[in-house]
Design a protein around this motif. Structure first.
Motif, short mmCIF file in Angstrom:
data_model
loop_
_atom_site.label_atom_id
_atom_site.label_comp_id
_atom_site.label_asym_id
_atom_site.label_seq_id
_atom_site.Cartn_x
_atom_site.Cartn_y
_atom_site.Cartn_z
N LEU A 289 0.92 -1.21 -0.10
CA LEU A 289 0.15 -0.04 -0.11
C LEU A 289 0.80 1.22 -0.18
N ARG A 290 1.50 1.63 -1.18
CA ARG A 290 2.32 2.78 -1.19
C ARG A 290 1.82 3.76 -0.96
N PRO A 291 2.07 4.85 -0.03
CA PRO A 291 1.37 6.31 0.12
C PRO A 291 1.38 6.92 -1.20
N GLN A 292 2.34 6.89 -2.27
CA GLN A 292 2.38 7.39 -3.27
C GLN A 292 1.32 7.21 -4.19
N GLY A 293 0.56 6.10 -3.77
CA GLY A 293 -0.64 5.74 -4.88
C GLY A 293 -0.63 4.16 -5.02
N PHE A 294 -1.79 3.67 -4.74
CA PHE A 294 -2.00 2.33 -4.81
C PHE A 294 -3.37 1.74 -5.29
N VAL A 295 -3.74 0.64 -5.94
CA VAL A 295 -4.98 0.13 -6.09
C VAL A 295 -4.95 -1.17 -5.54
N VAL A 296 -6.10 -1.54 -4.74
CA VAL A 296 -5.98 -2.79 -3.95
C VAL A 296 -7.31 -3.73 -4.35
N ALA A 297 -6.96 -5.02 -4.34
CA ALA A 297 -7.96 -5.93 -4.81
C ALA A 297 -8.71 -6.49 -3.53
N ALA A 298 -10.00 -6.26 -3.39
CA ALA A 298 -10.58 -6.88 -2.00
C ALA A 298 -11.96 -7.51 -2.65
N ALA A 299 -12.33 -8.91 -1.81
CA ALA A 299 -13.62 -9.26 -2.04
C ALA A 299 -14.55 -8.72 -1.19
N PHE A 300 -15.76 -8.51 -1.84
CA PHE A 300 -16.86 -7.92 -1.17
C PHE A 300 -18.05 -8.72 -1.15
N ASP A 301 -18.81 -8.86 -0.05
CA ASP A 301 -20.07 -9.35 0.19
C ASP A 301 -21.15 -8.31 -0.52
N ARG A 302 -22.09 -8.93 -0.86
CA ARG A 302 -23.15 -8.47 -1.70
C ARG A 302 -24.52 -9.02 -1.06
N PRO A 303 -25.55 -8.21 -1.06
CA PRO A 303 -26.86 -8.51 -0.45
C PRO A 303 -27.75 -9.36 -1.30
N ASP A 304 -28.75 -9.95 -0.70
CA ASP A 304 -29.72 -10.74 -1.59
C ASP A 304 -29.06 -11.91 -2.05
N ASN A 305 -28.26 -12.66 -1.46
CA ASN A 305 -27.52 -13.90 -1.96
C ASN A 305 -27.08 -13.56 -3.48
N THR A 306 -26.70 -12.62 -3.73
CA THR A 306 -25.78 -12.17 -4.92
C THR A 306 -24.35 -12.76 -4.70
N PRO A 307 -23.75 -13.41 -5.45
CA PRO A 307 -22.33 -14.04 -5.24
C PRO A 307 -21.34 -12.57 -4.95
N PRO A 308 -20.41 -13.02 -4.05
CA PRO A 308 -19.41 -11.87 -3.68
C PRO A 308 -18.58 -11.54 -5.06
N ALA A 309 -18.05 -10.35 -4.92
CA ALA A 309 -17.20 -9.90 -6.17
C ALA A 309 -15.97 -9.07 -5.77
N ILE A 310 -15.27 -9.25 -6.56
CA ILE A 310 -13.88 -8.58 -6.53
C ILE A 310 -13.80 -7.31 -6.97
N PHE A 311 -13.67 -6.30 -6.20
CA PHE A 311 -13.39 -4.73 -6.54
C PHE A 311 -11.82 -4.41 -6.49
N ALA A 312 -11.59 -3.63 -7.65
CA ALA A 312 -10.46 -3.01 -7.17
C ALA A 312 -10.61 -1.72 -6.93
N VAL A 313 -9.88 -1.14 -5.54
CA VAL A 313 -10.25 0.13 -4.89
C VAL A 313 -9.06 1.10 -5.15
N PRO A 314 -9.02 2.17 -5.59
CA PRO A 314 -7.84 3.06 -5.83
C PRO A 314 -7.63 3.84 -4.65
N HIS A 315 -6.59 4.12 -4.16
CA HIS A 315 -6.43 4.99 -3.00
C HIS A 315 -6.86 6.45 -2.93
N ASP A 316 -7.19 6.79 -3.85
CA ASP A 316 -7.84 8.34 -3.94
C ASP A 316 -9.55 8.20 -4.09
N ALA A 317 -10.07 6.88 -4.05
CA ALA A 317 -11.40 6.93 -3.97
C ALA A 317 -11.92 7.50 -2.72
N PRO A 318 -13.30 8.26 -2.98
CA PRO A 318 -13.60 8.79 -1.51
C PRO A 318 -14.01 7.95 -0.59
#
Length: 204
Positions: A156-185
């Motif tokens: 997680l370089r403070p100079q800039g990163f994007v991280v892959a993480a698995a997210f649960d979703r509602p209503d029995n929808t299968p989990p998904a992998i999101f790519a989250v950039p360091h500068d996302a709100p």
């Protein structure tokens, strides 16, 4: 650059790794230099097709290069693993738009790629639930509100990163992998964790 074998790291990189190996284990003073040093040597391009900006070869060649770096600096090899793993996610993904936006900067070491999927591995092994949650903000599920925290992520370089993480979703929808950039709100990176070693790996 031709594909590097385990015994063929560039001499200037070997000198840098040998000179900074202990410092990278014991502190973060040189942490910001690891990704640029590895990128300058062309290591992130190994095992990536030339058409995609790589130097050719196979994933095995990339693993050999990580092992070669580890012979000189475990912390640098740990960072290398994190960056190259994220690159592999992009290469294997069906998300061509994400690959087009991110791959070039990752190969050049201009952005750090971080794998935040240890929680997902534990989830798949029925050891713990997913710690991250995604709620759709529109009927077409094209925008999401993401919530949660992950305790251990490397590169997680403070100079800039994007991280892959698995997210649960509602209503029995299968989990998904999101790519989250360091500068996302709303994205917040902690201070580096107080590790016994590998302190130059930007683990937070």
């Amino acid at each position: 650059m031709t594909t590097l074998q385990a015994q063929a790291l560039p001499p200037d990189l070997v000198s840098w790794l040998d000179a900074h190996a202990q410092a990278l284990d014991t502190g973060a003073e040189h942490a910001s230099e690891v990704v640029p040093q590895l990128a300058q040597a062309g290591l992130f391009r190994i095992g990536v097709e030339r058409e995609s900006g790589g130097s050719g070869g196979t994933t095995v060649n990339a693993i050999e290069a990580i092992a070669a770096v580890a012979r000189h600096s475990l912390a640098s090899a740990f960072v290398f693993w994190g960056q190259r793993t994220f690159i592999e996610y992009l290469l294997q993904s069906e998300n061509g738009g994400l690959r087009e936006r991110c791959l070039s900067a990752l190969l050049a070491g201009e952005q750090a790629g971080a794998s935040g999927l240890s929680n997902a591995m534990k989830y798949l092994s029925a050891l713990e639930p997913l710690q991250m949650h995604a709620a759709p903000l529109d009927a077409g599920a094209t925008r999401f509100r993401l919530d949660g925290a992950l305790p251990w992520i490397t590169n997680l370089r403070p100079q800039g990163f994007v991280v892959a993480a698995a997210f649960d979703r509602p209503d029995n929808t299968p989990p998904a992998i999101f790519a989250v950039p360091h500068d996302a709100p709303g994205v917040k990176r902690s201070e580096d964790l107080d590790l016994i070693a590998l302190r130059g790996s930007n683990t937070a």
